[in-house]
Design an enzyme around this catalytic site. Sequence first.
Site, PDB file in Angstrom:
ATOM      1  N   THR A  83       0.829  -1.210   0.000  1.00 23.57           N
ATOM      2  CA  THR A  83       0.000   0.000   0.000  1.00 23.57           C
ATOM      3  C   THR A  83       0.863   1.260   0.000  1.00 23.57           C
ATOM      4  O   THR A  83       0.699   2.144  -0.844  1.00 23.57           O
ATOM      5  CB  THR A  83      -0.910  -0.009   1.251  1.00 23.57           C
ATOM      6  OG1 THR A  83      -1.606  -1.248   1.258  1.00 23.57           O
ATOM      7  CG2 THR A  83      -1.902   1.129   1.224  1.00 23.57           C
ATOM      8  N   VAL A 131      12.903  20.511  -5.437  1.00 22.09           N
ATOM      9  CA  VAL A 131      14.194  19.924  -5.061  1.00 22.09           C
ATOM     10  C   VAL A 131      15.323  20.560  -5.867  1.00 22.09           C
ATOM     11  O   VAL A 131      16.484  20.499  -5.490  1.00 22.09           O
ATOM     12  CB  VAL A 131      14.155  18.389  -5.292  1.00 22.09           C
ATOM     13  CG1 VAL A 131      15.519  17.760  -5.262  1.00 22.09           C
ATOM     14  CG2 VAL A 131      13.261  17.728  -4.258  1.00 22.09           C
ATOM     15  N   LYS A 150       7.333   1.695  11.610  1.00 20.69           N
ATOM     16  CA  LYS A 150       7.441   2.062  13.037  1.00 20.69           C
ATOM     17  C   LYS A 150       8.030   0.940  13.882  1.00 20.69           C
ATOM     18  O   LYS A 150       8.720   1.198  14.871  1.00 20.69           O
ATOM     19  CB  LYS A 150       6.090   2.496  13.604  1.00 20.69           C
ATOM     20  CG  LYS A 150       4.973   1.494  13.461  1.00 20.69           C
ATOM     21  CD  LYS A 150       3.936   1.970  12.500  1.00 20.69           C
ATOM     22  CE  LYS A 150       2.997   0.832  12.147  1.00 20.69           C
ATOM     23  NZ  LYS A 150       1.965   1.183  11.208  1.00 20.69           N
ATOM     24  N   GLY A 209       1.243   8.789  10.259  1.00 15.62           N
ATOM     25  CA  GLY A 209       1.046   8.737   8.798  1.00 15.62           C
ATOM     26  C   GLY A 209       1.443  10.042   8.142  1.00 15.62           C
ATOM     27  O   GLY A 209       2.606  10.440   8.151  1.00 15.62           O
ATOM     28  N   GLU A 235      -6.516  -4.973  10.120  1.00  8.82           N
ATOM     29  CA  GLU A 235      -6.003  -6.198   9.512  1.00  8.82           C
ATOM     30  C   GLU A 235      -6.897  -7.369   9.921  1.00  8.82           C
ATOM     31  O   GLU A 235      -7.636  -7.282  10.903  1.00  8.82           O
ATOM     32  CB  GLU A 235      -4.590  -6.497  10.050  1.00  8.82           C
ATOM     33  CG  GLU A 235      -3.594  -5.389   9.890  1.00  8.82           C
ATOM     34  CD  GLU A 235      -3.074  -5.283   8.472  1.00  8.82           C
ATOM     35  OE1 GLU A 235      -3.121  -6.285   7.745  1.00  8.82           O
ATOM     36  OE2 GLU A 235      -2.644  -4.184   8.103  1.00  8.82           O
ATOM     37  N   ASP A 263       0.886  -1.181  18.228  1.00 13.88           N
ATOM     38  CA  ASP A 263       1.212  -0.171  17.214  1.00 13.88           C
ATOM     39  C   ASP A 263       1.375   1.210  17.877  1.00 13.88           C
ATOM     40  O   ASP A 263       2.360   1.920  17.619  1.00 13.88           O
ATOM     41  CB  ASP A 263       0.077  -0.149  16.169  1.00 13.88           C
ATOM     42  CG  ASP A 263       0.285   0.906  15.104  1.00 13.88           C
ATOM     43  OD1 ASP A 263       1.106   0.676  14.208  1.00 13.88           O
ATOM     44  OD2 ASP A 263      -0.376   1.964  15.178  1.00 13.88           O
ATOM     45  N   LYS A 272       4.835   3.720  18.366  1.00 13.81           N
ATOM     46  CA  LYS A 272       4.834   5.147  17.993  1.00 13.81           C
ATOM     47  C   LYS A 272       5.193   6.033  19.183  1.00 13.81           C
ATOM     48  O   LYS A 272       5.931   7.002  19.026  1.00 13.81           O
ATOM     49  CB  LYS A 272       3.476   5.514  17.397  1.00 13.81           C
ATOM     50  CG  LYS A 272       3.235   4.829  16.049  1.00 13.81           C
ATOM     51  CD  LYS A 272       1.794   4.966  15.597  1.00 13.81           C
ATOM     52  CE  LYS A 272       1.551   4.322  14.239  1.00 13.81           C
ATOM     53  NZ  LYS A 272       0.132   4.180  13.915  1.00 13.81           N
ATOM     54  N   GLY A 289      -3.140   5.301   5.779  1.00 10.72           N
ATOM     55  CA  GLY A 289      -3.673   5.388   4.409  1.00 10.72           C
ATOM     56  C   GLY A 289      -2.549   5.587   3.417  1.00 10.72           C
ATOM     57  O   GLY A 289      -1.505   6.161   3.723  1.00 10.72           O
TER      58      GLY A 289
HETATM   59  N1  HSE Z   1      -2.609   0.203  11.665  1.00  6.00           N
HETATM   60  C1  HSE Z   1      -2.201   1.577  11.814  1.00  6.00           C
HETATM   61  C2  HSE Z   1      -3.383   2.413  12.304  1.00  6.00           C
HETATM   62  C3  HSE Z   1      -1.679   2.082  10.492  1.00  6.00           C
HETATM   63  O1  HSE Z   1      -4.513   1.909  12.314  1.00  6.00           O
HETATM   64  O2  HSE Z   1      -3.204   3.541  12.723  1.00  6.00           O
HETATM   65  C4  HSE Z   1      -0.812   3.283  10.573  1.00  6.00           C
HETATM   66  O3  HSE Z   1       0.333   3.098  11.343  1.00  6.00           O
END
Ligand code: HSE
Length: 403
Positions: A11, A31, A100, A129, A185, A196, A200, A298
Amino acid sequence: MVNVAILGFGTVGSGVAELLTQNGSLIERRVDGLVRLKYILDVRDFPDSPYRDCFVKEFSVIERDPEVDIVVETIGGATVALEYTSRALRAGKSVVSSNKELVATHGCQLLKLAREHGCSYLFEASVGGGIPILRPLTSCLAANELSQVTGILNGTTNYILTRMIRAGLTFEQALKEAQDKGYAEKDPTADVDGHDACRKICILAALAFGRQGYPGQVPTQGIRGVTLEDVAYADSAGYKIKLLGRALRQPEGKVCAFVAPHLVPGEDPLAGVEDVFNAIAVTGNAIGDVMFYGRGAGKMPTASAVVADVMDIARDLKRDRRNDWEEGDPGLVVSDDGLSSPWYVRASGSMEQARQAVGELHPLARSGAPGGEVAFLTPVMTRPALLDRLKGMQVRSLFRVLA
Ligand code: HSE
């Protein structure tokens, strides 16, 4: 001309290829030189892709090509991605990543490798993101001593909680909806169990406070335990339940970092962050509070951050970007047990019992509550002190209140 190789055509990788092409002339102008996509590494075949001539299957082709200046790593995970990133940096090629997990677990070592080989390792897309947060943290806020970072760092869990709050869906129903929409997922563990968000907050804490804490050191609680009953009680007092990643500067260079569901007061800007959006609030001693908000995941929002890093490097391949941090130690991260706050409690028992246990409390009500169920907000105290007082009660839910 600067040549780019993308590792992994999923993606994000395909979004990077598209953005480099779609905004090619704008990128070249900004640039002051051509940024050319030379290779895409993927084990799969893409015979119908407009980039079909770029595909290679062996990383060594990229590694050995002296024309490749920048490698974009969008493979994910910390095995193959670690090997290829290390090899690219050793070959003097700068690496841009959205990964990450890799940054949170091996960031310090990879930044050191980049420094030793006169190249850069940038990863703006790894947190939030498309939201600009890492560069603002280290550049625009560089004059501040930062004291706190608090974020809604995971879009999937924020979507699930929003649907529970707004539409009354159960956790399971909201998760299924998130999966149907392609946010979550098939195996949603990394998102719903907070891993996740934990990765971060480790990256944010390392940049904000200068030393690397590792995901295994950070207490992490996801949202599986949040029920519609909790949502209703929180709502009755004007709170929204949000999964927060938090990092707070502590005395003697230590960091208190954790991930957990919180009750967020309705008037706090974080309470209004809904659906798959992310937000990160930062507190500094000169700026006060500042918040960053936007699409945390995304294809194109994430590609936006990746390509901006590519452009930053392409403008000056050899500049020392000083975005690194020092290695932490096993005692760097302290648990949130020492952090006092009000708490939300849902338990079996009577309000009288609850009052005897915690003293002055704010009782909560919801329609349809069965007899014997109580919910309340406590005075400010630590979790160990609260748990000690609640020993005689059967606690069903216990969440910190953001104060
Ligand atoms: N799985 C992550 C989220 C994707 O839902 O935020 C972006 O890191």
